[in-house]
Design a protein around this motif. Sequence first.
Motif, PDB file in Angstrom:
ATOM      1  N   ARG A   2     -16.850   5.457   4.591  1.00  0.00           N
ATOM      2  CA  ARG A   2     -15.120   4.532   4.373  1.00  0.00           C
ATOM      3  C   ARG A   2     -14.516   4.878   4.442  1.00  0.00           C
ATOM      4  O   ARG A   2     -14.606   6.250   5.016  1.00  0.00           O
ATOM      5  N   TYR A   4     -10.407   5.194   5.112  1.00  0.00           N
ATOM      6  CA  TYR A   4      -8.755   5.427   4.096  1.00  0.00           C
ATOM      7  C   TYR A   4      -7.838   5.919   4.662  1.00  0.00           C
ATOM      8  O   TYR A   4      -6.981   6.556   5.408  1.00  0.00           O
ATOM      9  N   ASP A  53     -16.316  -0.079   5.161  1.00  0.00           N
ATOM     10  CA  ASP A  53     -14.933  -0.027   4.556  1.00  0.00           C
ATOM     11  C   ASP A  53     -13.800   0.204   4.849  1.00  0.00           C
ATOM     12  O   ASP A  53     -14.042   1.667   5.139  1.00  0.00           O
ATOM     13  N   THR A  55     -10.148   1.019   3.864  1.00  0.00           N
ATOM     14  CA  THR A  55      -8.709   0.513   2.537  1.00  0.00           C
ATOM     15  C   THR A  55      -7.542   0.930   2.705  1.00  0.00           C
ATOM     16  O   THR A  55      -7.487   2.617   3.489  1.00  0.00           O
ATOM     17  N   ASN A  57      -3.619   1.958   1.348  1.00  0.00           N
ATOM     18  CA  ASN A  57      -2.499   1.668   0.698  1.00  0.00           C
ATOM     19  C   ASN A  57      -1.074   1.947   2.008  1.00  0.00           C
ATOM     20  O   ASN A  57      -0.566   2.696   2.362  1.00  0.00           O
ATOM     21  N   ARG A  76      -8.593  -3.881   3.491  1.00  0.00           N
ATOM     22  CA  ARG A  76      -8.242  -4.490   2.420  1.00  0.00           C
ATOM     23  C   ARG A  76      -7.015  -3.074   2.021  1.00  0.00           C
ATOM     24  O   ARG A  76      -6.746  -2.524   2.480  1.00  0.00           O
ATOM     25  N   ILE A  78      -3.948  -2.027  -0.357  1.00  0.00           N
ATOM     26  CA  ILE A  78      -3.709  -1.149  -1.729  1.00  0.00           C
ATOM     27  C   ILE A  78      -1.434  -1.954  -1.627  1.00  0.00           C
ATOM     28  O   ILE A  78      -1.211  -0.820  -0.510  1.00  0.00           O
ATOM     29  N   GLY A  90      -6.415   5.207  -4.635  1.00  0.00           N
ATOM     30  CA  GLY A  90      -7.273   4.759  -4.527  1.00  0.00           C
ATOM     31  C   GLY A  90      -8.051   5.714  -2.797  1.00  0.00           C
ATOM     32  O   GLY A  90      -9.165   4.873  -2.892  1.00  0.00           O
ATOM     33  N   HIS A  95     -14.687   8.421   0.355  1.00  0.00           N
ATOM     34  CA  HIS A  95     -14.608   7.480   1.993  1.00  0.00           C
ATOM     35  C   HIS A  95     -14.832   8.572   2.391  1.00  0.00           C
ATOM     36  O   HIS A  95     -14.690  10.680   2.228  1.00  0.00           O
TER      37      HIS A  95
END
Length: 276
Positions: A2, A4, A53, A55, A57, A76, A78, A90, A95
Motif C-alpha cells: 500500500r 500513499y 493499493d 492512494t 492526495n 484512488r 482524495i 488519508g 501504508h
Amino acid sequence: MRIYFSVDMEGVTGLVDADDVQPGGRDYERGRLMMAEDVNAAIRGAVAAGATDITVNDAHGAMRNLLPESLHPAARLIRGRPKQMGMLEGLTPEHDAVICVGYHSRAGALGVLSHSFMGHEIEDMWLDGRPVGEIGLAHATAAALGVPVAVLTGDDSACAEMAEWDGSVATVAVKYARDRFAADLRPAQEARTAIEEAVAAGLPAPRVPRSATSDPSTLTVRWQSATVAATLLGIPGVTSTDTRTVQAQGSLPSLYRLFGVWMRVAASLTNQPPYC
C-alpha cells in the motif's frame, strides 16, 4: 503493498511562477496537466514495484488541481477540502511508504516558489527547535505513524532539504532553481522517466506496520502578522514566545492536525496573495 502519495504543485516539472500553480493564472490549466504527468510517472513506478493499493492526495492549494480523469487508473484520488490532515489526509499506519511529488523548499530558502504552507504569511517554523517546512513536517508526521517517506520529487532545493532531514530518502530533481521564480528545467520526458525509475527502485517490500509513536514534540511558528499570533492564543495549549511567534506541544500527528487549525484561523484573518 500500500503506497500513499502526497502531491503538491510548486515542485512539478516545468512550473516556476504563481501563474503556473494558482487557479485563474494564465498557465494554471497547463500546470495541472503537468502535475498529473509527474504523479502518473510516480504511479507507474509504484505499480512496477508491486504496489497493489495506491492512494493519491491532492495536497496543493484548494486541493482540486488533479482532474480525476487525468489520473492513472491504478490510483484512488482524495480531492477537495477542508481535510483534517491537509497534505497528509488519508495516511495511516497501514501504508508501506509515502511518495512526495512536486514538493518545494521551506520559507526563506532560495528555491522555486519556496514558502511554508501559506506563502509569506508564515515567516519561519521549527519542530523541536529545528527549522522545518512542508517537507520536514510531512516526514516527521509520517514517521510518527510508522510509515517511511521513500521518494520525493521537486526542485534541487527541495531535494537538498529532504536530504538534510533523512538522507535515505531517494530524491528526483526535476528542475534547478535560478531564483524563486526561475529555474533551469530538466526536459519533461527525462524528468518523468527519472521519477518513474526512482519510485520503482525506492519502494520497500511489504512490511508489518509499526505502531504510531506518542513522543511529544514542540511546533513553533513565526507569523508575518501579530494579529494571527494574538488570535491563536485563544486556543488551549498555545503559548507565545514573542508578539508574532506561537508554539504548542503534543504528539504527531495530532500536532500536525492542530497546525491545520492554526492555518484556517490565519486564513480567516488575512487576505495575502501566496507568492509575493
